[in-house]
Design a protein around this motif. Structure first.
Motif, PDB file in Angstrom:
ATOM      1  N   LYS A 135       0.812  -1.214   0.000  1.00 41.05           N
ATOM      2  CA  LYS A 135       0.000   0.000   0.000  1.00 41.05           C
ATOM      3  C   LYS A 135       0.847   1.266   0.000  1.00 41.05           C
ATOM      4  CE  LYS A 135      -4.048  -2.007   2.291  1.00 41.05           C
ATOM      5  NZ  LYS A 135      -4.973  -1.939   3.451  1.00 41.05           N
ATOM      6  N   LYS A 136       2.033   1.175   0.563  1.00 37.57           N
ATOM      7  CA  LYS A 136       2.946   2.321   0.577  1.00 37.57           C
ATOM      8  C   LYS A 136       4.372   1.825   0.409  1.00 37.57           C
ATOM      9  CE  LYS A 136       2.450   5.843   3.406  1.00 37.57           C
ATOM     10  NZ  LYS A 136       2.439   6.717   4.610  1.00 37.57           N
ATOM     11  N   SER A 137       5.177   2.573  -0.330  1.00 33.60           N
ATOM     12  CA  SER A 137       6.589   2.223  -0.527  1.00 33.60           C
ATOM     13  C   SER A 137       7.466   3.391  -0.083  1.00 33.60           C
ATOM     14  CB  SER A 137       6.865   1.891  -1.999  1.00 33.60           C
ATOM     15  OG  SER A 137       6.143   0.753  -2.399  1.00 33.60           O
ATOM     16  N   ILE A 138       8.449   3.079   0.753  1.00 32.70           N
ATOM     17  CA  ILE A 138       9.386   4.093   1.232  1.00 32.70           C
ATOM     18  C   ILE A 138      10.783   3.713   0.766  1.00 32.70           C
ATOM     19  CG2 ILE A 138      10.313   5.292   3.246  1.00 32.70           C
ATOM     20  CD1 ILE A 138       7.777   4.583   4.747  1.00 32.70           C
ATOM     21  N   ILE A 139      11.456   4.630   0.120  1.00 35.36           N
ATOM     22  CA  ILE A 139      12.754   4.358  -0.509  1.00 35.36           C
ATOM     23  C   ILE A 139      13.834   5.169   0.188  1.00 35.36           C
ATOM     24  CG2 ILE A 139      14.043   4.526  -2.671  1.00 35.36           C
ATOM     25  CD1 ILE A 139      11.116   4.359  -3.995  1.00 35.36           C
ATOM     26  N   TYR A 140      14.947   4.495   0.482  1.00 35.32           N
ATOM     27  CA  TYR A 140      16.062   5.113   1.196  1.00 35.32           C
ATOM     28  C   TYR A 140      17.339   5.022   0.354  1.00 35.32           C
ATOM     29  CZ  TYR A 140      12.971   4.385   5.242  1.00 35.32           C
ATOM     30  OH  TYR A 140      11.910   4.384   6.120  1.00 35.32           O
ATOM     31  N   TYR A 141      18.385   5.667   0.867  1.00 34.25           N
ATOM     32  CA  TYR A 141      19.703   5.466   0.273  1.00 34.25           C
ATOM     33  C   TYR A 141      20.127   4.014   0.507  1.00 34.25           C
ATOM     34  CZ  TYR A 141      20.829  10.358  -0.714  1.00 34.25           C
ATOM     35  OH  TYR A 141      20.854  11.630  -1.230  1.00 34.25           O
ATOM     36  N   SER A 142      20.791   3.427  -0.465  1.00 34.79           N
ATOM     37  CA  SER A 142      21.295   2.061  -0.343  1.00 34.79           C
ATOM     38  C   SER A 142      22.559   2.068   0.518  1.00 34.79           C
ATOM     39  CB  SER A 142      21.608   1.492  -1.726  1.00 34.79           C
ATOM     40  OG  SER A 142      22.294   0.272  -1.619  1.00 34.79           O
ATOM     41  N   LYS A 143      22.508   1.423   1.670  1.00 38.12           N
ATOM     42  CA  LYS A 143      23.665   1.387   2.568  1.00 38.12           C
ATOM     43  C   LYS A 143      24.819   0.583   1.959  1.00 38.12           C
ATOM     44  CE  LYS A 143      21.150   3.793   5.170  1.00 38.12           C
ATOM     45  NZ  LYS A 143      21.299   5.261   5.030  1.00 38.12           N
ATOM     46  N   ILE A 144      24.461  -0.514   1.292  1.00 34.98           N
ATOM     47  CA  ILE A 144      25.498  -1.374   0.698  1.00 34.98           C
ATOM     48  C   ILE A 144      26.235  -0.643  -0.416  1.00 34.98           C
ATOM     49  CG2 ILE A 144      25.918  -3.483  -0.608  1.00 34.98           C
ATOM     50  CD1 ILE A 144      23.580  -4.756   0.864  1.00 34.98           C
ATOM     51  N   LYS A 145      25.484  -0.064  -1.340  1.00 28.76           N
ATOM     52  CA  LYS A 145      26.100   0.608  -2.485  1.00 28.76           C
ATOM     53  C   LYS A 145      26.921   1.816  -2.050  1.00 28.76           C
ATOM     54  CE  LYS A 145      25.079   2.553  -7.011  1.00 28.76           C
ATOM     55  NZ  LYS A 145      24.048   2.829  -8.042  1.00 28.76           N
ATOM     56  N   ASN A 146      26.381   2.622  -1.163  1.00 24.79           N
ATOM     57  CA  ASN A 146      27.096   3.829  -0.752  1.00 24.79           C
ATOM     58  C   ASN A 146      28.298   3.525   0.127  1.00 24.79           C
ATOM     59  OD1 ASN A 146      25.510   6.152  -1.906  1.00 24.79           O
ATOM     60  ND2 ASN A 146      23.870   5.087  -0.849  1.00 24.79           N
ATOM     61  N   THR A 147      28.215   2.437   0.910  1.00 26.19           N
ATOM     62  CA  THR A 147      29.384   2.019   1.687  1.00 26.19           C
ATOM     63  C   THR A 147      30.498   1.557   0.762  1.00 26.19           C
ATOM     64  OG1 THR A 147      28.014   1.334   3.565  1.00 26.19           O
ATOM     65  CG2 THR A 147      30.236   0.411   3.435  1.00 26.19           C
ATOM     66  N   TYR A 148      30.118   0.802  -0.265  1.00 28.08           N
ATOM     67  CA  TYR A 148      31.099   0.348  -1.258  1.00 28.08           C
ATOM     68  C   TYR A 148      31.778   1.532  -1.937  1.00 28.08           C
ATOM     69  CZ  TYR A 148      32.815  -1.489  -5.714  1.00 28.08           C
ATOM     70  OH  TYR A 148      33.591  -1.787  -6.804  1.00 28.08           O
ATOM     71  N   LYS A 186      30.816  12.819   0.698  1.00 26.23           N
ATOM     72  CA  LYS A 186      29.466  12.754   0.162  1.00 26.23           C
ATOM     73  C   LYS A 186      28.854  11.367   0.368  1.00 26.23           C
ATOM     74  CE  LYS A 186      28.203  14.617  -3.644  1.00 26.23           C
ATOM     75  NZ  LYS A 186      28.082  14.995  -5.087  1.00 26.23           N
ATOM     76  N   GLU A 187      29.665  10.325   0.142  1.00 26.44           N
ATOM     77  CA  GLU A 187      29.153   8.959   0.260  1.00 26.44           C
ATOM     78  C   GLU A 187      28.874   8.592   1.714  1.00 26.44           C
ATOM     79  OE1 GLU A 187      28.174   7.192  -2.191  1.00 26.44           O
ATOM     80  OE2 GLU A 187      28.923   8.626  -3.655  1.00 26.44           O
ATOM     81  N   ILE A 188      29.745   9.006   2.639  1.00 25.20           N
ATOM     82  CA  ILE A 188      29.533   8.653   4.042  1.00 25.20           C
ATOM     83  C   ILE A 188      28.307   9.377   4.601  1.00 25.20           C
ATOM     84  CG2 ILE A 188      30.912  10.451   5.179  1.00 25.20           C
ATOM     85  CD1 ILE A 188      30.868   6.678   6.003  1.00 25.20           C
ATOM     86  N   LYS A 189      28.000  10.566   4.087  1.00 25.46           N
ATOM     87  CA  LYS A 189      26.779  11.260   4.483  1.00 25.46           C
ATOM     88  C   LYS A 189      25.544  10.452   4.084  1.00 25.46           C
ATOM     89  CE  LYS A 189      26.060  15.591   3.901  1.00 25.46           C
ATOM     90  NZ  LYS A 189      25.947  16.922   3.230  1.00 25.46           N
ATOM     91  N   LYS A 190      25.605   9.825   2.896  1.00 22.10           N
ATOM     92  CA  LYS A 190      24.482   9.010   2.433  1.00 22.10           C
ATOM     93  C   LYS A 190      24.348   7.738   3.275  1.00 22.10           C
ATOM     94  CE  LYS A 190      24.998  10.629  -2.339  1.00 22.10           C
ATOM     95  NZ  LYS A 190      25.391  10.252  -3.716  1.00 22.10           N
ATOM     96  N   VAL A 191      25.485   7.166   3.669  1.00 17.25           N
ATOM     97  CA  VAL A 191      25.462   5.950   4.484  1.00 17.25           C
ATOM     98  C   VAL A 191      24.714   6.194   5.795  1.00 17.25           C
ATOM     99  CG1 VAL A 191      26.879   4.309   5.788  1.00 17.25           C
ATOM    100  CG2 VAL A 191      27.579   4.980   3.477  1.00 17.25           C
ATOM    101  N   PHE A 192      24.919   7.368   6.392  1.00 16.19           N
ATOM    102  CA  PHE A 192      24.300   7.675   7.686  1.00 16.19           C
ATOM    103  C   PHE A 192      23.038   8.526   7.553  1.00 16.19           C
ATOM    104  CE2 PHE A 192      28.661   6.615   8.902  1.00 16.19           C
ATOM    105  CZ  PHE A 192      28.418   5.721   9.933  1.00 16.19           C
ATOM    106  N   ASN A 193      22.537   8.613   6.339  1.00 13.69           N
ATOM    107  CA  ASN A 193      21.275   9.311   6.112  1.00 13.69           C
ATOM    108  C   ASN A 193      20.148   8.282   6.137  1.00 13.69           C
ATOM    109  OD1 ASN A 193      18.997  10.641   5.079  1.00 13.69           O
ATOM    110  ND2 ASN A 193      20.218  11.932   3.723  1.00 13.69           N
ATOM    111  N   PHE A 194      19.349   8.291   7.181  1.00  9.61           N
ATOM    112  CA  PHE A 194      18.278   7.304   7.348  1.00  9.61           C
ATOM    113  C   PHE A 194      16.895   7.895   7.024  1.00  9.61           C
ATOM    114  CE2 PHE A 194      21.736   6.045  10.190  1.00  9.61           C
ATOM    115  CZ  PHE A 194      21.940   4.729   9.779  1.00  9.61           C
ATOM    116  N   SER A 195      16.889   9.076   6.433  1.00 11.89           N
ATOM    117  CA  SER A 195      15.615   9.721   6.085  1.00 11.89           C
ATOM    118  C   SER A 195      15.070   9.149   4.775  1.00 11.89           C
ATOM    119  CB  SER A 195      15.809  11.229   5.922  1.00 11.89           C
ATOM    120  OG  SER A 195      16.303  11.798   7.107  1.00 11.89           O
ATOM    121  N   PRO A 196      13.751   9.012   4.666  1.00  6.16           N
ATOM    122  CA  PRO A 196      13.157   8.549   3.405  1.00  6.16           C
ATOM    123  C   PRO A 196      13.480   9.526   2.277  1.00  6.16           C
ATOM    124  CG  PRO A 196      11.550   8.469   5.196  1.00  6.16           C
ATOM    125  CD  PRO A 196      12.733   9.229   5.717  1.00  6.16           C
TER     126      PRO A 196
END
Length: 275
Positions: A135-148, A186-196
């Motif tokens: 019914k609802k989809s929430i999309i986040y930054y990919s932790k795996i991809k951004n950590t890599y 920039k990438e580490i900011k995305k890793v720790f960004n848990f906002s939708p």
């Protein structure tokens, strides 16, 4: 009635019968020339000639095969507008205003078939609701991809520091340090960004940069590609009242194809609710 096929299958066949022979012609002939030159079977200037021959043969191959694929694919696929869009994005076809289209080799039979197939563009594409979508989809930054990607930048930073301390490669070392630091941050900011980053449901869409908009306000929503090859980037775009959203989705925890499916499914569900 002739059996229809999926757009992805049509595109894959296009790469097989159009782009693969083009690549073989363009790169295979020079490769053979290098080999023959190394074996002293042809003079060195033959390598230069091979690049010209490879390019001409590749162009002729595309010019002939693209029309064969086009008449086959657009006959087999129902959603011709979507097929055309995907074919252009993936380098099978050119935009309508491109002069490359004038180099296509078309027989009289090809012209007649295409004239009939062009009538399919008078109909709108038809898409089906994906019942598996929640019914609802929430999309986040990919932790795996951004950590890599962060680790890659960390390696670049380390390599730059090594060059600065252990060699005379100051320019390369400095560039690696600066780029590793900047892009790593920039990438580490995305890793720790848990906002939708994108929230989407039957009612509408909200992104990290745009407030919630109802489907009634939204139009021209789609996933687009910008750039080519390794520089290719995916974006979700849509228009709304007094504005326009364009958000890069490469670093999110969803593929462009799946996000495209979500957008279409929620749009269909919204239309059903208000029909």
């Amino acid at each position: 009635m002739e059996q229809r096929i999926s757009i992805s299958k049509a595109i894959n066949r296009g790469h097989l019968i159009v782009n693969l022979p083009v690549c073989i012609s363009m790169f295979g002939i020079p490769a053979l020339a290098f080999y023959f030159s190394a074996e002293n079977l042809i003079p060195n200037w033959g390598i230069g000639v091979s690049f010209v021959i490879g390019f001409i043969l590749a162009w002729l191959t595309w010019s002939f095969m693209i029309m064969k694929w086009r008449t086959w694919a657009f006959n087999k696929v129902r959603n011709v507008h979507e097929l055309k869009k995907k074919a252009i994005e993936q380098g099978l076809m050119w935009n309508d205003d491109s002069w490359f289209n004038k180099t296509e080799i078309r027989t009289n039979s090809d012209k007649l078939q295409w004239k009939v197939l062009e009538k399919k563009f008078d109909k709108e594409d038809v898409f089906k609701e994906d019942q598996s979508v929640s019914k609802k989809s929430i999309i986040y930054y990919s932790k795996i991809k951004n950590t890599y990607e962060f680790l890659i930048m960390l390696i670049a930073l380390g390599g730059g520091i090594y060059l600065l301390l252990k060699s005379d490669s100051y320019i390369i070392g400095t560039l690696l340090v600066l780029s590793g630091t900047y892009f790593g941050f920039k990438e580490i900011k995305k890793v720790f960004n848990f906002s939708p980053q994108i929230t989407i449901d039957n009612k509408g869409i909200k992104t990290a940069t745009t407030e919630f908009k109802n489907w009634s306000e939204i139009k021209n929503e789609e996933i687009i590609i910008e750039g080519y090859g390794k520089n290719k980037e995916f974006y979700m775009i849509y228009d709304y009242s007094n504005g326009f959203e364009k958000i890069k989705i490469d670093d999110f925890n969803i593929s462009p194809k799946k996000l495209e499916n979500l957008i279409r499914t929620y749009r269909i569900r919204n239309n059903k609710n208000y029909s």
